[in-house]
Write an enzyme that holds these catalytic residues in place. Structure first.
Site, PDB file in Angstrom:
ATOM      1  N   TRP A   1       0.813  -1.223   0.000  1.00  0.00           N
ATOM      2  CA  TRP A   1       0.000   0.000   0.000  1.00  0.00           C
ATOM      3  C   TRP A   1       0.839   1.261   0.000  1.00  0.00           C
ATOM      4  O   TRP A   1       0.312   2.353  -0.164  1.00  0.00           O
ATOM      5  CB  TRP A   1      -0.944   0.013   1.211  1.00  0.00           C
ATOM      6  CG  TRP A   1      -0.274  -0.451   2.485  1.00  0.00           C
ATOM      7  CD1 TRP A   1      -0.327  -1.723   3.001  1.00  0.00           C
ATOM      8  CD2 TRP A   1       0.565   0.309   3.363  1.00  0.00           C
ATOM      9  NE1 TRP A   1       0.430  -1.792   4.136  1.00  0.00           N
ATOM     10  CE2 TRP A   1       0.991  -0.560   4.400  1.00  0.00           C
ATOM     11  CE3 TRP A   1       0.991   1.628   3.397  1.00  0.00           C
ATOM     12  CZ2 TRP A   1       1.818  -0.146   5.432  1.00  0.00           C
ATOM     13  CZ3 TRP A   1       1.819   2.037   4.425  1.00  0.00           C
ATOM     14  CH2 TRP A   1       2.221   1.157   5.423  1.00  0.00           C
TER      15      TRP A   1
ATOM     16  N   GLY B   1       6.416  -6.502  -0.559  1.00  0.00           N
ATOM     17  CA  GLY B   1       5.699  -6.443   0.708  1.00  0.00           C
ATOM     18  C   GLY B   1       6.617  -6.820   1.851  1.00  0.00           C
ATOM     19  O   GLY B   1       7.844  -6.695   1.753  1.00  0.00           O
TER      20      GLY B   1
ATOM     21  N   GLU C   1      10.551  -8.395  -3.294  1.00  0.00           N
ATOM     22  CA  GLU C   1      11.040  -7.073  -2.865  1.00  0.00           C
ATOM     23  C   GLU C   1      10.478  -6.832  -1.474  1.00  0.00           C
ATOM     24  O   GLU C   1       9.300  -6.508  -1.330  1.00  0.00           O
ATOM     25  CB  GLU C   1      10.550  -5.992  -3.844  1.00  0.00           C
ATOM     26  CG  GLU C   1      11.038  -6.151  -5.259  1.00  0.00           C
ATOM     27  CD  GLU C   1      12.520  -5.859  -5.406  1.00  0.00           C
ATOM     28  OE1 GLU C   1      13.098  -5.239  -4.495  1.00  0.00           O
ATOM     29  OE2 GLU C   1      13.101  -6.258  -6.418  1.00  0.00           O
TER      30      GLU C   1
ATOM     31  N   CYS D   1      10.296   1.498   1.888  1.00  0.00           N
ATOM     32  CA  CYS D   1      11.190   0.378   2.215  1.00  0.00           C
ATOM     33  C   CYS D   1      12.638   0.853   2.297  1.00  0.00           C
ATOM     34  O   CYS D   1      13.468   0.207   2.929  1.00  0.00           O
ATOM     35  CB  CYS D   1      11.052  -0.722   1.180  1.00  0.00           C
ATOM     36  SG  CYS D   1      11.177  -0.095  -0.495  1.00  0.00           S
TER      37      CYS D   1
ATOM     38  N   GLU E   1      12.038  -3.081  11.301  1.00  0.00           N
ATOM     39  CA  GLU E   1      11.582  -2.059  10.356  1.00  0.00           C
ATOM     40  C   GLU E   1      10.524  -1.194  11.048  1.00  0.00           C
ATOM     41  O   GLU E   1       9.553  -1.713  11.602  1.00  0.00           O
ATOM     42  CB  GLU E   1      10.983  -2.739   9.116  1.00  0.00           C
ATOM     43  CG  GLU E   1      10.742  -1.762   7.985  1.00  0.00           C
ATOM     44  CD  GLU E   1      10.180  -2.437   6.731  1.00  0.00           C
ATOM     45  OE1 GLU E   1       9.388  -3.386   6.862  1.00  0.00           O
ATOM     46  OE2 GLU E   1      10.532  -1.992   5.622  1.00  0.00           O
TER      47      GLU E   1
HETATM   48  P1  NDP Z   1       2.284  -7.184   3.170  1.00  0.00           P
HETATM   49  O1  NDP Z   1       3.323  -8.231   3.094  1.00  0.00           O
HETATM   50  O2  NDP Z   1       1.365  -7.177   4.309  1.00  0.00           O
HETATM   51  O3  NDP Z   1       1.350  -7.228   1.860  1.00  0.00           O
HETATM   52  C1  NDP Z   1       1.849  -7.122   0.559  1.00  0.00           C
HETATM   53  C2  NDP Z   1       0.825  -7.662  -0.409  1.00  0.00           C
HETATM   54  O4  NDP Z   1       0.686  -9.069  -0.234  1.00  0.00           O
HETATM   55  C3  NDP Z   1      -0.572  -7.091  -0.208  1.00  0.00           C
HETATM   56  O5  NDP Z   1      -1.227  -6.939  -1.445  1.00  0.00           O
HETATM   57  C4  NDP Z   1      -1.228  -8.181   0.622  1.00  0.00           C
HETATM   58  O6  NDP Z   1      -2.638  -8.140   0.571  1.00  0.00           O
HETATM   59  C5  NDP Z   1      -0.685  -9.405  -0.058  1.00  0.00           C
HETATM   60  N1  NDP Z   1      -0.763 -10.644   0.711  1.00  0.00           N
HETATM   61  C6  NDP Z   1      -1.005 -10.817   2.051  1.00  0.00           C
HETATM   62  N2  NDP Z   1      -0.970 -12.129   2.363  1.00  0.00           N
HETATM   63  C7  NDP Z   1      -0.689 -12.802   1.218  1.00  0.00           C
HETATM   64  C8  NDP Z   1      -0.496 -14.187   0.907  1.00  0.00           C
HETATM   65  N3  NDP Z   1      -0.579 -15.139   1.821  1.00  0.00           N
HETATM   66  N4  NDP Z   1      -0.220 -14.514  -0.375  1.00  0.00           N
HETATM   67  C9  NDP Z   1      -0.094 -13.557  -1.327  1.00  0.00           C
HETATM   68  N5  NDP Z   1      -0.267 -12.242  -1.089  1.00  0.00           N
HETATM   69  C10 NDP Z   1      -0.554 -11.863   0.172  1.00  0.00           C
HETATM   70  O7  NDP Z   1       3.053  -5.801   3.026  1.00  0.00           O
HETATM   71  P2  NDP Z   1       2.478  -4.327   3.192  1.00  0.00           P
HETATM   72  O8  NDP Z   1       1.400  -4.115   2.199  1.00  0.00           O
HETATM   73  O9  NDP Z   1       2.202  -4.071   4.617  1.00  0.00           O
HETATM   74  O10 NDP Z   1       3.734  -3.461   2.703  1.00  0.00           O
HETATM   75  C11 NDP Z   1       4.725  -2.985   3.550  1.00  0.00           C
HETATM   76  C12 NDP Z   1       5.984  -3.800   3.391  1.00  0.00           C
HETATM   77  O11 NDP Z   1       6.402  -3.767   2.053  1.00  0.00           O
HETATM   78  C13 NDP Z   1       7.148  -3.236   4.193  1.00  0.00           C
HETATM   79  O12 NDP Z   1       7.826  -4.278   4.850  1.00  0.00           O
HETATM   80  C14 NDP Z   1       8.037  -2.622   3.123  1.00  0.00           C
HETATM   81  O13 NDP Z   1       9.390  -2.543   3.498  1.00  0.00           O
HETATM   82  C15 NDP Z   1       7.796  -3.526   1.974  1.00  0.00           C
HETATM   83  N6  NDP Z   1       8.129  -2.870   0.732  1.00  0.00           N
HETATM   84  C16 NDP Z   1       9.244  -3.273   0.043  1.00  0.00           C
HETATM   85  C17 NDP Z   1       9.638  -2.610  -1.102  1.00  0.00           C
HETATM   86  C18 NDP Z   1      10.839  -3.033  -1.880  1.00  0.00           C
HETATM   87  O14 NDP Z   1      11.011  -2.547  -2.993  1.00  0.00           O
HETATM   88  N7  NDP Z   1      11.696  -3.891  -1.370  1.00  0.00           N
HETATM   89  C19 NDP Z   1       8.885  -1.459  -1.593  1.00  0.00           C
HETATM   90  C20 NDP Z   1       7.729  -1.139  -0.817  1.00  0.00           C
HETATM   91  C21 NDP Z   1       7.383  -1.827   0.302  1.00  0.00           C
HETATM   92  P3  NDP Z   1      -3.460  -7.303   1.694  1.00  0.00           P
HETATM   93  O15 NDP Z   1      -2.797  -5.967   1.832  1.00  0.00           O
HETATM   94  O16 NDP Z   1      -4.786  -7.182   1.068  1.00  0.00           O
HETATM   95  O17 NDP Z   1      -3.388  -8.096   2.955  1.00  0.00           O
END
Ligand code: NDP
Length: 507
Positions: free
Chosen positions: A145, A220, A242, A276, A374
Site C-alpha cells: 500500500w 511487501g 522485494e 522500504c 523495520e
Molecule cells: P504485506 O506483506 O502485508 O502485503 C503485501 C501484499 O501481499 C498485499 O497486497 C497483501 O494483501 C498481499 N498478501 C497478504 N498475504 C498474502 C499471501 N498469503 N499470499 C499472497 N499475497 C498476500 O506488506 P504491506 O502491504 O504491509 O507493505 C509494507 C511492506 O512492504 C514493508 O515491509 C516494506 O518494506 C515492503 N516494501 C518493500 C519494497 C521493496 O522494494 N523492497 C517497496 C515497498 C514496500 P493485503 O494488503 O490485502 O493483505
C-alpha cells in the site's frame, strides 16, 4: 489487514478509507479464487496475441499509457492523496513521474535490451550460441500500500513490454488506486483483458499464485514474502521478492552536515516514513554527532504535517494504515523506555486521521528494537559511534539489506565504505532516489528479498531466458561421438594438453 478494510474477514467487499479523515471512499469486491482464476485465464488468452506483436509495436502502444497518465495526472494525484494519505508533491514525484519516466525509458530501450544476445564459445569454436528472451506468459504482481501506483505499475509496464499479460493484486488498503490504473490503461487503448486487477485481501493474493501464473513479482513484508516464496516453490513458479528494509545512514566526520541533515530528514519522513528505503537508523561519528543531531532536529521541527487534500503546503501527510501507527508508537515508547531521548515528536496526533508526529530519537543503542526492526513510520533513531569502521559493522548487523547511505565529502572514501555495506544499493550523499532511476537495479540482499526489479535485469526477468546452440561449420560428425577409439582418446588428450596444460612461460 488495514483499517481501510472492514474488519470482518469474511466480508465480500472492502471499504476504502481516507486515512487523513476516516471518510469512506468506495467499495471493491473481495474476489473469490474462481474469479481470480478467470482473470488469469482472460489475461492469458489476450497475451497470446500480444506476444506475437513485434516488441517495437508493443512499445509504441504502451507509450500511450504515459501520455494518458500525464494528461490525467491531477485526478490520479487526488486519489493518491485521498486513499494513501500522501502529499500532492509526493504523489506527483514518487508515483506519477516515476511511472511515466519508467514507461518512457523501457519503451525506448527495451527493444535493444531484449535483442538476442550472442555467447562467444570458449572451446567449441565450430559452434555458436545465443540467448533469446521469451515472454513468460502471465505475471502476477502482488503489491503493497505504500506506493500503490508506482510499484505495481512499474512492474506491469515492464511485463507488458516484454510481451506478458499481467494480473495485479493491490493491497486491501489501496484498491481504488489500482482500479484507477486500469482505467488509465483502458484509456490508452491497450488490450482490455491483458491487464487484470483482482481486489481482495491476503487470500486473494494466495489465490493468484494458485491460479496458474507463470511468474510472481511480490513486494511487501518479509513475513508475507516468505509465504509467497513457499507457495511459488510448491508450484515451481519463479518469483522476485522485494521485501522490507532497515536502511542505515552513516555520517562520516568530513560530511557536509547540512546536506546530510536535510537528506536524513527527508529520507526518514518522506511518505510518512513508509518507504522500504527510508532512513531507519543513523550512525553518526563522535566528532560530528552533536552538530548533526542539532541540525536534524531543527529540520524535523520545520516539517508541516497535515491532510494534503486541502493544501499544497503540507510536507508530511497521513500514514496509510492504523496498525502501522500502533507499531510505530510501540517502537518509540520502547526506545524511550530504554533510555533513548525523544528530541522531537514521539507520539500520535489526537483526533481523526492516522498521523504520527515527525520524530527524532538520539542516544539509541544497537540492541533497541527501533534500531533492529523495520519502523515504517516517521521516526529517525540516531546512534553515536566512535569510528566509521564501527558504523559499517553496526550497519551490517541486520537481517535486512535493501538500501544504505553514506555521507562524506571524500567520494573515494565513500565508495570504499559503500562496497563494504551489505545492501542491494548504497547511495553516497543522497537518499531514496534510485527507485526513480529505472535504469538501475532495485532489490535487496539477506531477508530484504530475492531478485532485482528495474534495469535490464528486471526487464529480462520478465522473460524466460532461452538458449539456442547451432553449428557455424557443417561437420559430418563430432570427434567424441561413437564409436570410442584409442586413437581418438590420444588425439584428444594431446590437444587438451596443448590447450589447458602449462604454458612454456609457466614451466
Ligand atoms: P504485506 O506483506 O502485508 O502485503 C503485501 C501484499 O501481499 C498485499 O497486497 C497483501 O494483501 C498481499 N498478501 C497478504 N498475504 C498474502 C499471501 N498469503 N499470499 C499472497 N499475497 C498476500 O506488506 P504491506 O502491504 O504491509 O507493505 C509494507 C511492506 O512492504 C514493508 O515491509 C516494506 O518494506 C515492503 N516494501 C518493500 C519494497 C521493496 O522494494 N523492497 C517497496 C515497498 C514496500 P493485503 O494488503 O490485502 O493483505
Amino acid at each position: 489487514m488495514g483499517s481501510a478494510a472492514t474488519n470482518i474477514s469474511s466480508a465480500t467487499t472492502i471499504t476504502s478509507i481516507n486515512p487523513a479523515t476516516g471518510e469512506a471512499l468506495g467499495e471493491v469486491p473481495v474476489m473469490t479464487p474462481e474469479q481470480v482464476k478467470a482473470a488469469v485465464d482472460a489475461a492469458r488468452a489476450a497475451q497470446r496475441d500480444w506476444a506475437k506483436l513485434p516488441i517495437e509495436t508493443r512499445c509504441r502502444r504502451v507509450a500511450k499509457f504515459a501520455d494518458v497518465l500525464m494528461s490525467r495526472a491531477e485526478e490520479t494525484i487526488d486519489l493518491l492523496v485521498r486513499e494513501a494519505g500522501k502529499t500532492r508533491l509526493e504523489a506527483l514525484g514518487m508515483e506519477v513521474i516515476i511511472t511515466a519516466d519508467l514507461t518512457r525509458y523501457f519503451v525506448k530501450h527495451a527493444p535493444e535490451m531484449l535483442e538476442p544476445e550472442p555467447i562467444p564459445l570458449h572451446l567449441m569454436k565450430h559452434r555458436a550460441s545465443y540467448l533469446h528472451f521469451v515472454p513468460r506468459g502471465v505475471v502476477g504482481v502482488i503489491a503493497p500500500w505504500n506506493f500503490p501506483f508506482s510499484i505495481p505499475l512499474g512492474e506491469t509496464i515492464m511485463a507488458l513490454i516484454a510481451g506478458n499479460g499481467v494480473v495485479i493484486k493491490p493491497s486491501e488498503v489501496t484498491p481504488l488506486i489500482a482500479l484507477k490504473a486500469k482505467e488509465l490503461y483502458l484509456a490508452a487503448e491497450l488490450p482490455p483483458d491483458l491487464l487484470q486487477v483482482v481486489t481482495g485481501r491476503g487470500p486473494t493474493g494466495a489465490a493468484l499464485i494458485d491460479s496458474g501464473i507463470d511468474y510472481c513479482v511480490f513486494t511487501g513484508s518479509v513475513a508475507t514474502g516468505k509465504k509467497v516464496a513457499v507457495a511459488c516453490g510448491e508450484r515451481l513458479i519463479p518469483c522476485t521478492l522485494e521485501l522490507g528494509g532497515k536502511a542505515p545512514a552513516i555520517v562520516c566526520g568530513d560530511a557536509d552536515l547540512e546536506r546530510a541533515a536535510q537528506a536524513i530528514v527527508w529520507g526518514g519522513f518522506a511518505n510518512s516514513g513508509q518507504v522500504c528505503a527510508s532512513v531507519e537508523r543513523v550512525y553518526a561519528v563522535d566528532s560530528i554527532h552533536d552538530a548533526l543531531v542539532e541540525r536534524v532536529v531543527k529540520h524535523a521541527k520545520e516539517v508541516r504535517q497535515g491532510d494534503a487534500s486541502h493544501s499544497q503546503d503540507v510536507d508530511m501527510g497521513a500514514m496509510s494504515w492504523d496498525q502501522q501507527v500502533n507499531n510505530v508508537e510501540k517502537l518509540v515508547d520502547a526506545a524511550a523506555g530504554a533510555g533513548a531521548k525523544v528530541e522531537t515528536g514521539g507520539k500520535r496526533k489526537p483526533g481523526a486521521g492516522m498521523f504520527f508526529e515527525p520524530t527524532v530519537l538520539s542516544g539509541c543503542k544497537q540492541e533497541m528494537d527501533v534500531m533492529r526492526k523495520e519502523i515504517f513510520g516517521p521516526v529517525i533513531p540516531i546512534m553515536r559511534v566512535q569510528t566509521e569502521d564501527e558504523a559499517v559493522k553496526l550497519a551490517n548487523d541486520s537481517h535486512l539489506g535493501l538500501l544504505a547511505y553514506v555521507f562524506t565529502r571524500d567520494r573515494e572514501r565513500g565508495k570504499r565504505l559503500a562496497e563494504r555495506i551489505e545492501a542491494g544499493t548504497v547511495m553516497i550523499n543522497d537518499v531514496l532516489n534510485t527507485y526513480g532511476c529505472p535504469e538501475t537495479p532495485w532489490g535487496g540482499v539477506k531477508q530484504s528479498g530475492i531478485g532485482r526489479t528495474h534495469s535490464i535485469i528486471g526487464l529480462r526477468d520478465m522473460c524466460e531466458t532461452r538458449h539456442v546452440n547451432y553449428d557455424r561449420v557443417a561437420l559430418g560428425r563430432e570427434v567424441w561421438w561413437y564409436p570410442y577409439k584409442e586413437g581418438t582418446f590420444r588425439a584428444l588428450l594431446r590437444g587438451a594438453r596443448l590447450l589447458f596444460g602449462k604454458r612454456p612461460w609457466q614451466r
